[in-house]
Design a protein around this motif. Sequence first.
Motif, PDB file in Angstrom:
ATOM      1  N   SER A   1       6.317   8.991  46.778  1.00  0.00           N
ATOM      2  CA  SER A   1       7.159   8.093  47.572  1.00  0.00           C
ATOM      3  C   SER A   1       6.243   7.009  48.132  1.00  0.00           C
ATOM      4  O   SER A   1       5.740   7.122  49.254  1.00  0.00           O
ATOM      5  N   GLY A   2       5.966   5.990  47.324  1.00  0.00           N
ATOM      6  CA  GLY A   2       5.013   4.954  47.714  1.00  0.00           C
ATOM      7  C   GLY A   2       3.620   5.539  47.796  1.00  0.00           C
ATOM      8  O   GLY A   2       3.129   6.155  46.851  1.00  0.00           O
ATOM      9  N   GLU A   3       2.959   5.373  48.949  1.00  0.00           N
ATOM     10  CA  GLU A   3       1.610   5.912  49.172  1.00  0.00           C
ATOM     11  C   GLU A   3       1.630   7.337  49.713  1.00  0.00           C
ATOM     12  O   GLU A   3       0.595   7.891  50.084  1.00  0.00           O
ATOM     13  N   ALA A   4       2.806   7.929  49.778  1.00  0.00           N
ATOM     14  CA  ALA A   4       2.957   9.274  50.346  1.00  0.00           C
ATOM     15  C   ALA A   4       3.436  10.255  49.285  1.00  0.00           C
ATOM     16  O   ALA A   4       3.877   9.866  48.207  1.00  0.00           O
ATOM     17  N   CYS A   5       3.362  11.526  49.650  1.00  0.00           N
ATOM     18  CA  CYS A   5       3.940  12.571  48.826  1.00  0.00           C
ATOM     19  C   CYS A   5       5.123  13.147  49.600  1.00  0.00           C
ATOM     20  O   CYS A   5       4.956  13.659  50.704  1.00  0.00           O
ATOM     21  N   ARG A   6       6.311  13.008  49.031  1.00  0.00           N
ATOM     22  CA  ARG A   6       7.524  13.508  49.688  1.00  0.00           C
ATOM     23  C   ARG A   6       7.760  14.958  49.289  1.00  0.00           C
ATOM     24  O   ARG A   6       7.762  15.312  48.111  1.00  0.00           O
ATOM     25  N   ALA A   7       7.953  15.787  50.306  1.00  0.00           N
ATOM     26  CA  ALA A   7       8.222  17.208  50.097  1.00  0.00           C
ATOM     27  C   ALA A   7       9.696  17.497  50.351  1.00  0.00           C
ATOM     28  O   ALA A   7      10.276  17.005  51.325  1.00  0.00           O
ATOM     29  N   THR A   8      10.279  18.259  49.462  1.00  0.00           N
ATOM     30  CA  THR A   8      11.642  18.757  49.640  1.00  0.00           C
ATOM     31  C   THR A   8      11.511  20.243  49.941  1.00  0.00           C
ATOM     32  O   THR A   8      10.898  20.982  49.160  1.00  0.00           O
ATOM     33  N   VAL A   9      12.066  20.671  51.079  1.00  0.00           N
ATOM     34  CA  VAL A   9      12.005  22.085  51.443  1.00  0.00           C
ATOM     35  C   VAL A   9      13.419  22.630  51.599  1.00  0.00           C
ATOM     36  O   VAL A   9      14.330  21.915  52.040  1.00  0.00           O
ATOM     37  N   VAL A  10      13.581  23.866  51.200  1.00  0.00           N
ATOM     38  CA  VAL A  10      14.849  24.566  51.329  1.00  0.00           C
ATOM     39  C   VAL A  10      14.636  25.663  52.360  1.00  0.00           C
ATOM     40  O   VAL A  10      13.699  26.459  52.244  1.00  0.00           O
ATOM     41  N   ILE A  11      15.496  25.673  53.389  1.00  0.00           N
ATOM     42  CA  ILE A  11      15.398  26.682  54.443  1.00  0.00           C
ATOM     43  C   ILE A  11      16.621  27.577  54.321  1.00  0.00           C
ATOM     44  O   ILE A  11      17.754  27.132  54.520  1.00  0.00           O
ATOM     45  N   ASP A  12      16.385  28.836  53.988  1.00  0.00           N
ATOM     46  CA  ASP A  12      17.452  29.817  53.806  1.00  0.00           C
ATOM     47  C   ASP A  12      17.573  30.637  55.083  1.00  0.00           C
ATOM     48  O   ASP A  12      16.702  31.433  55.415  1.00  0.00           O
ATOM     49  N   ASN A  13      18.662  30.426  55.803  1.00  0.00           N
ATOM     50  CA  ASN A  13      18.966  31.183  57.018  1.00  0.00           C
ATOM     51  C   ASN A  13      20.277  31.944  56.807  1.00  0.00           C
ATOM     52  O   ASN A  13      21.095  32.057  57.708  1.00  0.00           O
ATOM     53  N   LEU A  14      20.474  32.447  55.593  1.00  0.00           N
ATOM     54  CA  LEU A  14      21.740  33.069  55.216  1.00  0.00           C
ATOM     55  C   LEU A  14      22.072  34.342  55.992  1.00  0.00           C
ATOM     56  O   LEU A  14      23.233  34.702  56.099  1.00  0.00           O
ATOM     57  N   LYS A  15      21.078  35.008  56.524  1.00  0.00           N
ATOM     58  CA  LYS A  15      21.334  36.269  57.217  1.00  0.00           C
ATOM     59  C   LYS A  15      21.117  36.173  58.721  1.00  0.00           C
ATOM     60  O   LYS A  15      21.294  37.151  59.427  1.00  0.00           O
ATOM     61  N   GLY A  16      20.729  34.993  59.208  1.00  0.00           N
ATOM     62  CA  GLY A  16      20.385  34.859  60.619  1.00  0.00           C
ATOM     63  C   GLY A  16      21.376  34.051  61.424  1.00  0.00           C
ATOM     64  O   GLY A  16      22.294  33.436  60.885  1.00  0.00           O
ATOM     65  N   GLY A  17      21.162  34.046  62.729  1.00  0.00           N
ATOM     66  CA  GLY A  17      21.978  33.272  63.647  1.00  0.00           C
ATOM     67  C   GLY A  17      21.495  31.829  63.709  1.00  0.00           C
ATOM     68  O   GLY A  17      20.459  31.475  63.153  1.00  0.00           O
ATOM     69  N   ALA A  18      22.260  30.998  64.411  1.00  0.00           N
ATOM     70  CA  ALA A  18      21.938  29.577  64.527  1.00  0.00           C
ATOM     71  C   ALA A  18      20.627  29.370  65.288  1.00  0.00           C
ATOM     72  O   ALA A  18      20.320  30.082  66.239  1.00  0.00           O
ATOM     73  N   ILE A  19      19.856  28.397  64.840  1.00  0.00           N
ATOM     74  CA  ILE A  19      18.598  28.019  65.490  1.00  0.00           C
ATOM     75  C   ILE A  19      18.673  26.523  65.779  1.00  0.00           C
ATOM     76  O   ILE A  19      18.870  25.724  64.862  1.00  0.00           O
ATOM     77  N   LYS A  20      18.541  26.146  67.052  1.00  0.00           N
ATOM     78  CA  LYS A  20      18.654  24.741  67.456  1.00  0.00           C
ATOM     79  C   LYS A  20      17.464  23.919  66.989  1.00  0.00           C
ATOM     80  O   LYS A  20      17.619  22.789  66.541  1.00  0.00           O
ATOM     81  N   SER A  21      16.268  24.470  67.146  1.00  0.00           N
ATOM     82  CA  SER A  21      15.049  23.753  66.757  1.00  0.00           C
ATOM     83  C   SER A  21      14.135  24.712  66.008  1.00  0.00           C
ATOM     84  O   SER A  21      13.888  25.830  66.466  1.00  0.00           O
ATOM     85  N   TYR A  22      13.657  24.263  64.852  1.00  0.00           N
ATOM     86  CA  TYR A  22      12.724  25.052  64.043  1.00  0.00           C
ATOM     87  C   TYR A  22      11.649  24.080  63.578  1.00  0.00           C
ATOM     88  O   TYR A  22      11.799  23.384  62.572  1.00  0.00           O
ATOM     89  N   LYS A  23      10.588  23.980  64.374  1.00  0.00           N
ATOM     90  CA  LYS A  23       9.517  23.016  64.114  1.00  0.00           C
ATOM     91  C   LYS A  23       8.297  23.761  63.598  1.00  0.00           C
ATOM     92  O   LYS A  23       7.818  24.703  64.231  1.00  0.00           O
ATOM     93  N   VAL A  24       7.801  23.311  62.438  1.00  0.00           N
ATOM     94  CA  VAL A  24       6.667  23.988  61.802  1.00  0.00           C
ATOM     95  C   VAL A  24       5.444  23.086  61.754  1.00  0.00           C
ATOM     96  O   VAL A  24       5.556  21.860  61.729  1.00  0.00           O
ATOM     97  N   ASP A  25       4.273  23.712  61.768  1.00  0.00           N
ATOM     98  CA  ASP A  25       2.975  23.049  61.664  1.00  0.00           C
ATOM     99  C   ASP A  25       2.449  23.336  60.257  1.00  0.00           C
ATOM    100  O   ASP A  25       2.200  24.493  59.908  1.00  0.00           O
ATOM    101  N   LEU A  26       2.318  22.285  59.440  1.00  0.00           N
ATOM    102  CA  LEU A  26       1.892  22.436  58.049  1.00  0.00           C
ATOM    103  C   LEU A  26       0.588  21.701  57.789  1.00  0.00           C
ATOM    104  O   LEU A  26       0.351  20.629  58.357  1.00  0.00           O
ATOM    105  N   PHE A  27      -0.237  22.275  56.921  1.00  0.00           N
ATOM    106  CA  PHE A  27      -1.468  21.621  56.451  1.00  0.00           C
ATOM    107  C   PHE A  27      -1.386  21.484  54.943  1.00  0.00           C
ATOM    108  O   PHE A  27      -1.049  22.437  54.242  1.00  0.00           O
ATOM    109  N   ALA A  28      -1.727  20.294  54.441  1.00  0.00           N
ATOM    110  CA  ALA A  28      -1.859  20.071  52.993  1.00  0.00           C
ATOM    111  C   ALA A  28      -3.345  20.118  52.666  1.00  0.00           C
ATOM    112  O   ALA A  28      -4.153  19.437  53.298  1.00  0.00           O
ATOM    113  N   PHE A  29      -3.710  20.942  51.702  1.00  0.00           N
ATOM    114  CA  PHE A  29      -5.086  21.064  51.223  1.00  0.00           C
ATOM    115  C   PHE A  29      -5.182  20.386  49.864  1.00  0.00           C
ATOM    116  O   PHE A  29      -4.229  20.434  49.074  1.00  0.00           O
TER     117      PHE A  29
END
Length: 171
Positions: A69-97
Motif C-alpha cells: 500500500s504505497g510505502e507501507a505494508c497493509r495487513a488484513t487481520v481476521v478476529i474470531d470472537n464467535l464464542k465470546g461476549g462483546a468487547i468494547k476495546s481490543y488494542k494489541v501491541d504488534l512488532f514486525a520483524f
Amino acid sequence: MVAEQVSGRGAGRRRGPGVGCGSVASGLAALGLTVALAGAAAAQDAAGAGAPAAAGAPIRLQLNRLEASGEACRATVVIDNLKGGAIKSYKVDLFAFDTEGVAQKRVAVELGPLPARKTTVKLFDFAGLTCPKIGRVLLNDVLACEGGEGGREGCLERTETETKAGVPLDR
C-alpha cells in the motif's frame, strides 16, 4: 418427636410410612444432606467466579493477508470472537520483524469493538515497511480489553494466533 416402642405392647406392630422415629430421622438426614450439597455447590460457584479468564472463550487473531500500500505494508487481520461476549476495546501491541529476525516496526492497533459471537475483519498499515521485508509478526501484548473476561491479561491469555499470509504471527 415420636418415640417408637421397642418392647411391650405394640412391639410387634408394623407402622405405616412416615410414622415413627426412623422415618422422621431419615427425612431430616436427607434434608440435611440436601442443604449441605447446596451449600457446597454455592461455594464452588463463588470460587469459580474468581477463576482466571484464560478458561474463557478464545479470541482468534489471524494474519490473513499482507499487501503493498504505497510505502507501507497493509495487513488484513481476521478476529474470531464467535464464542465470546462483546468487547468494547481490543488494542494489541504488534512488532514486525524482518527476514533476518530484527525488529523493524512496532504498532499499537485498535481492533475493537468486537461484537459477541461474531467474526470481524480489520486493516492497518506497517508504515515505512514493505511487505517483502516482513519475516514475522509478533503479538507482543494486549494493551486494552474493555468488556472482556478477566481484563487485559485475560484477553492476552485467551488470544490464539494463526496466519494465512505466508508470514508467521506468533504470541
